[in-house]
Write a protein that holds these residues in place. Structure first.
Motif, PDB file in Angstrom:
ATOM      1  N   GLN A  10      47.612  28.509  27.382  1.00  0.00           N
ATOM      2  CA  GLN A  10      49.175  28.655  26.915  1.00  0.00           C
ATOM      3  C   GLN A  10      49.351  29.298  25.679  1.00  0.00           C
ATOM      4  O   GLN A  10      50.220  29.861  25.662  1.00  0.00           O
ATOM      5  N   ILE A  11      48.396  29.326  24.683  1.00  0.00           N
ATOM      6  CA  ILE A  11      48.607  30.133  23.477  1.00  0.00           C
ATOM      7  C   ILE A  11      48.128  31.492  23.631  1.00  0.00           C
ATOM      8  O   ILE A  11      48.616  32.330  22.859  1.00  0.00           O
ATOM      9  N   LEU A  15      49.744  35.076  22.690  1.00  0.00           N
ATOM     10  CA  LEU A  15      49.056  35.514  21.350  1.00  0.00           C
ATOM     11  C   LEU A  15      48.386  37.096  21.820  1.00  0.00           C
ATOM     12  O   LEU A  15      48.453  37.919  20.838  1.00  0.00           O
ATOM     13  N   SER A  41      53.407  31.845  30.821  1.00  0.00           N
ATOM     14  CA  SER A  41      53.236  30.886  29.897  1.00  0.00           C
ATOM     15  C   SER A  41      54.092  29.732  30.498  1.00  0.00           C
ATOM     16  O   SER A  41      53.586  28.401  30.551  1.00  0.00           O
ATOM     17  N   TYR A  73      43.015  20.760  20.652  1.00  0.00           N
ATOM     18  CA  TYR A  73      44.248  20.761  21.270  1.00  0.00           C
ATOM     19  C   TYR A  73      44.361  19.095  22.014  1.00  0.00           C
ATOM     20  O   TYR A  73      43.375  18.847  22.545  1.00  0.00           O
ATOM     21  N   SER A 122      54.602  32.063  20.465  1.00  0.00           N
ATOM     22  CA  SER A 122      53.033  31.566  20.018  1.00  0.00           C
ATOM     23  C   SER A 122      53.060  30.519  19.080  1.00  0.00           C
ATOM     24  O   SER A 122      52.325  29.608  19.137  1.00  0.00           O
ATOM     25  N   LEU A 125      54.563  27.402  20.682  1.00  0.00           N
ATOM     26  CA  LEU A 125      53.509  26.770  21.190  1.00  0.00           C
ATOM     27  C   LEU A 125      52.387  26.144  20.505  1.00  0.00           C
ATOM     28  O   LEU A 125      51.970  25.151  20.825  1.00  0.00           O
ATOM     29  N   GLY A 126      51.864  26.967  19.486  1.00  0.00           N
ATOM     30  CA  GLY A 126      50.967  26.512  18.819  1.00  0.00           C
ATOM     31  C   GLY A 126      51.089  25.107  18.077  1.00  0.00           C
ATOM     32  O   GLY A 126      50.099  24.304  18.002  1.00  0.00           O
ATOM     33  N   THR A 130      48.792  21.518  19.054  1.00  0.00           N
ATOM     34  CA  THR A 130      47.640  21.442  18.191  1.00  0.00           C
ATOM     35  C   THR A 130      47.504  19.769  18.228  1.00  0.00           C
ATOM     36  O   THR A 130      48.183  19.208  18.042  1.00  0.00           O
ATOM     37  N   PHE A 139      50.573  27.470  12.094  1.00  0.00           N
ATOM     38  CA  PHE A 139      51.409  27.848  13.444  1.00  0.00           C
ATOM     39  C   PHE A 139      52.850  27.749  12.961  1.00  0.00           C
ATOM     40  O   PHE A 139      53.817  28.598  13.556  1.00  0.00           O
TER      41      PHE A 139
END
Lengths: 493, 322, 117
Positions: A10-11, A15, A41, A73, A122, A125-126, A130, A139
């Motif tokens: 996903q990341i 990235l 994604s 995660y 990114s 999403l990050g 997390t 992030f």
């Protein structure tokens, strides 16, 4: 193998795409890469949410170090849902952006634009995926820095000031957040969200912990544009390039609200905060003020992008209101509105982008007769407007319905009425636009239909269509939101 | 010590000469670095000195060159800001009252997560510098995020200030003037700085140092070269397009190591799979990752420097539109 | 109260507030960024102060040393320093562009120019 690595993909996808887009250098290739990355994604986030709904919480340990020594995660129904919001909007904005960006950003810079957009994605999403409080900050800054730059690319020189102001305010917010994390670390020795949730309840009377919570909440509220910390938002939305406004309005504040939810409900879930501090009442009052002030100020705006920005502040008020009820229904309302508002505002700002492209202006005065000249766009705008008001058959209605339900559950007729009242104000500002677009003649009597390009109309219609579809059949979104809310409240007891 | 810091800062506040404020800020940053040394934070001190006192101050000065040296006297009353600051300060003080005493070894901060880093870290990662171990391995993902922040900033500055030299090229003599002393000393200095940079990069797992500091130091060497020998020569050594590419390459190295771990069976950023002996693998991963960081940071700092220094005031010659 | 044991922290709070004050009270865009940096650096000091252990030394494994200071805050702050300078670079680049567009970097003057517009 892909399945087991789904979370990191996903990341990893955006990235990896970012530096590649930088190396590719041409507008077309970088756009194409962004397209592929954003759609991939989206696929990943759907797969992830399905996995969460089937298996429960999904955990992925980075570097193979178990938390709290390593970073993990942690995906549950709540952030699984938010991941979809981000990637969905991303996947729809990139095709939309092609023509919009070509018109608003210099050719030489377009590859940088898409690189920045991928970085922003990114970052967002990050933050969402997390399970570590400090990692969230890192992030957060990736997404924030890229946001400041993206905003500054707007044609109007005020975009620069808007970006600068947002940078200052945003960095203050991030610094407050870090102070909060520091205070919590000082008293618990941990940075992992799950671990903190475990350790905090025993320390509820510890002043350091309390101060930590205050700073965390303040910092994130700034990023989420919770009234009265919302001052950066109107200018940022108004002067940013159209595609950027769409993306931001639909994602950035939602992610900040998600982070807020994590802090208040997960980390501090075991503490009976709401009672202890009157946090519940304060939040509720701020939310209600936002609902009204945002809507009222919107009515007076001559620049429609700015009008929609103030409307967003009101809508964020609705979300916070839902959260402040501290009940499963209320929290469900708040969460589902994250999704619903993303669809609605995304669609509306896309309409504004189309108008900016074709009509060259986003001022109300310049929109006379647009109903005839740009029928598709204006129809989309009206649909979005109806959703803002909360008319049945739109997603806006679903959110408001649940909000009212939550209010009534707590026996507050007053709040339920306030919700309805503020929605009526929305009628005023939507009607202004409708009136000018449909009931005034276009300048020079020019009634030729000149619509925005298909690549912009289709994404817009998808978002607007979704806001109607999920308004009619809200069972999926409500189920997910409900599951998320139940999980959150379950922690709190 | 702390009192000295406070004095410096207050001086900076009241000064309307921004040049002085910038220098005072540099001093503040440097004093803080010394304080960090005193508090056992050697890596941090090193980085703060290089990055805070170094890069930030240079950036401030570069900006002031273009925007003007003096600040206007303020007409507004500071009442509202004072109230806000007062409330915030009060909240912080309130929070501190329950804090563990300074230096208390039994504080939760030291007894919970951090214990393992100290007791098992060097053994598990193969690296005696515990900070490097945590930075590059245990919390390597955070550091990845950090490199991306560097990436974003370098890119952002390029986007904002343009990637081309504006206002004509400067030949070998421009920047500081053609002084023999500078050229001679410069050559020696640059060589030494580069050597030091290499040392910091590759010794960072044993002593203080690592990728970030190394990247900055290397960039410094090149910047000195640029200042002494002029932009045209500097660009022949390191064309601007390469500084852009290096950022991407550095990041891809980092990501590559992470993905390699994945392909070999572990989760992302698991270095233990990189060699048959997991600890050797960890050590190797850390070295590679730090190298990637060094490259990326070098590229970013150079890009930022180029962007800022490529600008000319209107009086110094025309400006191409970017 | 635990006053003497917390003296370092009080100082840090003072520094933080001075930095914060500079950011919100001054109108010059560059000064604001200086203030922002001062604010951030004092937060770093807060974390590092938290990390010190009495009688400890730098967290690098060495012969004969038993007590080490806590490496975790160091790691966090290394990251934060970099993030801070990244923000500064971005902010200053914006200031340069604003200066090009408006001819000034004083908030008041910019505000006045926009009101007339």
């Amino acid at each position: 193998m892909i399945f087991q690595h789904l979370p990191i993909l996903q990341i990893l996808i955006p990235l990896l795409a970012a530096p590649l887009a930088l190396l590719l250098r041409t507008p077309l290739l970088s756009w194409a890469l962004a397209l592929v990355a954003s759609w991939a994604s989206l696929a990943v986030s759907v797969a992830l949410l399905l996995r969460v709904l089937a298996e429960g919480v999904v955990v992925y340990e980075l570097g193979d170090w178990a938390a709290p020594w390593g970073i993990e995660y942690r995906i549950d129904a709540l952030n699984g849902f938010v991941l979809i919001i981000i990637s969905l909007i991303g996947a729809i904005v990139v095709p939309y952006a092609k023509r919009s960006v070509e018109a608003e950003v210099q050719d030489r810079r377009i590859y940088l634009f898409y690189t920045m957009l991928l970085l922003c994605m990114s970052g967002l999403l990050g933050i969402t995926i997390t399970g570590d409080a400090f990692n969230l900050f890192v992030f957060l800054e990736v997404s924030s820095l890229s946001t400041y730059v993206l905003i500054s690319l707007g044609r109007d020189r005020r975009a620069l000031i808007a970006a600068y102001r947002y940078l200052i305010v945003g960095t203050i917010g991030a610094t407050f957040y870090i102070i909060g994390v520091g205070l919590l670390y000082m008293s618990t020795g941990s940075l992992n969200i799950g671990d903190l949730a475990r350790l905090v309840p025993a320390l509820a009377d510890n002043r350091t912990v309390q101060a930590g919570m205050a700073f965390l909440t303040l910092g994130l509220s700034i990023k989420a544009a919770v009234f009265p910390l919302h001052l950066w938002l109107p200018n940022a939305y108004t002067y940013a390039p159209s595609a950027v406004t769409v993306f931001l309005a639909a994602t950035a504040t939602k992610v900040a609200v998600y982070a807020l939810i994590r802090v208040v409900f997960t980390i501090f879930g075991g503490v009976d905060l709401f009672e202890a501090f009157g946090v519940h009442t304060t939040l509720m009052m701020m939310a209600i003020v936002a609902m009204f002030v945002g809507s009222i100020v919107a009515v007076y705006q001559g620049n429609i992008k700015r009008m929609l920005a103030y409307s967003s502040i009101a809508q964020i008020g609705y979300i916070i209101l839902g959260l402040s009820f501290d009940s499963v229904t209320g929290v469900t309302a708040g969460i589902v509105h994250l999704f619903n508002h993303a669809l609605t505002k995304g669609g509306l700002f896309m309409a504004m982008g189309c108008i900016a492209l074709v009509a060259g202006s986003v001022r109300l005065d310049d929109m006379a007769g647009l109903g005839k000249r740009m029928p598709v766009t204006m129809a989309a705008f009206v649909a979005g407007g109806l959703s803002l008001i909360g008319v049945p058959l739109t997603v806006g209605f679903v959110s408001k319905w649940y909000l009212i339900k939550a209010a009534l559950e707590q026996g507050s007729m007053l709040i339920a009425m306030l919700i309805v009242l503020s929605s009526l104000i929305a009628v005023a500002y939507v009607w202004r636009v409708v009136e000018v677009a449909y009931f005034r003649d276009p300048p020079d009597g020019d009634t030729a239909v000149r619509e925005a390009p298909v690549s912009m109309l289709v994404p817009m219609l998808i978002l607007v269509g979704a806001s109607v579809y999920f308004g009619i059949d809200a069972s999926t979104t409500l189920d997910i939101a409900g599951a998320a809310a139940a999980a959150l409240m379950g922690v709190g007891g | 010590m702390l009192a000295l810091l406070v004095v410096t800062v207050i001086a900076a506040v009241r000064s309307t000469d921004l040049f002085a404020a910038a220098i005072l800020f540099g001093i503040y940053s440097f004093l803080t670095a010394i304080l960090f040394m005193d508090l056992d934070a050697v890596d941090v001190a090193f980085t703060e000195a290089a990055v805070g006192a170094g890069v930030s101050t240079v950036l401030l000065l570069s900006t002031l060159r273009l925007t003007g040296r003096y600040e206007q006297r303020h007409k507004h009353s500071p009442a509202l800001p004072l109230v806000v600051v007062g409330l915030t300060g009060a909240a912080l003080v309130y929070g501190m009252t329950d804090a563990p005493d300074f230096g208390d070894p039994e504080a939760p901060a030291h007894t919970h997560v951090a214990k393992r880093y100290i007791e098992d870290g060097p053994r598990e990662t193969g690296v005696p510098n515990m900070v490097t171990g945590v930075l590059a391995s245990y919390r390597g993902y955070d550091t990845l995020g950090e490199v991306f922040v560097v990436f974003t900033a370098g890119l952002a500055v390029m986007m904002l200030l343009g990637t081309r030299v504006r206002g004509g090229r400067s030949s070998g003599r421009e920047a500081i003037g053609d002084l023999l002393v500078l050229r001679v000393v410069g050559k020696v200095l640059i060589a030494f700085v580069m050597l030091f940079g290499l040392y910091v990069q590759f010794h960072g797992d044993y002593g203080a140092g690592g990728g970030f500091q190394a990247g900055v130091i290397f960039a410094t060497a090149l910047i000195v070269y640029d200042l002494v020998f002029g932009e045209a020569d500097a660009r022949r050594v390191m064309p601007h397009i390469w500084t852009e590419r290096l950022i991407a390459i550095g990041i891809l190295i980092y990501l590559g190591v992470g993905v390699a771990g994945m392909l070999l069976g572990g989760p992302f950023l698991d270095y233990s799979k990189l060699a048959t002996d997991p600890v050797k693998g960890e050590h190797l991963g850390i070295l590679l990752v730090e190298f990637g960081i060094g490259v990326a940071v070098f590229g970013a700092v150079m890009s930022i420097f180029n962007a800022f220094s490529g600008l000319r005031l209107p009086s110094e010659g025309g400006r191409d539109d970017v | 109260m635990a006053f003497p044991g917390l003296l370092n922290y009080w100082f840090v709070v003072i520094l933080m507030m001075i930095g914060f004050f500079i950011v919100i009270a001054h109108g010059n865009l560059v000064k604001k960024i200086v203030g922002l940096n001062v604010f951030q650096i004092s937060v770093f000091l807060f974390y590092i102060t938290m990390g010190k252990v009495d009688g400890g030394s730098a967290p690098i494994l060495a012969e004969g040393i038993e007590v080490y200071s806590n490496p975790l805050p160091h790691v966090l702050i290394l990251t934060a320093i970099v993030v801070g300078v990244a923000t500064t670079a971005l902010g200053l680049a914006l200031v340069v562009r604003i200066n090009e567009s408006y001819g000034t970097i004083e908030e008041d003057e910019i505000g006045a120019m926009e009101d007339d517009a």
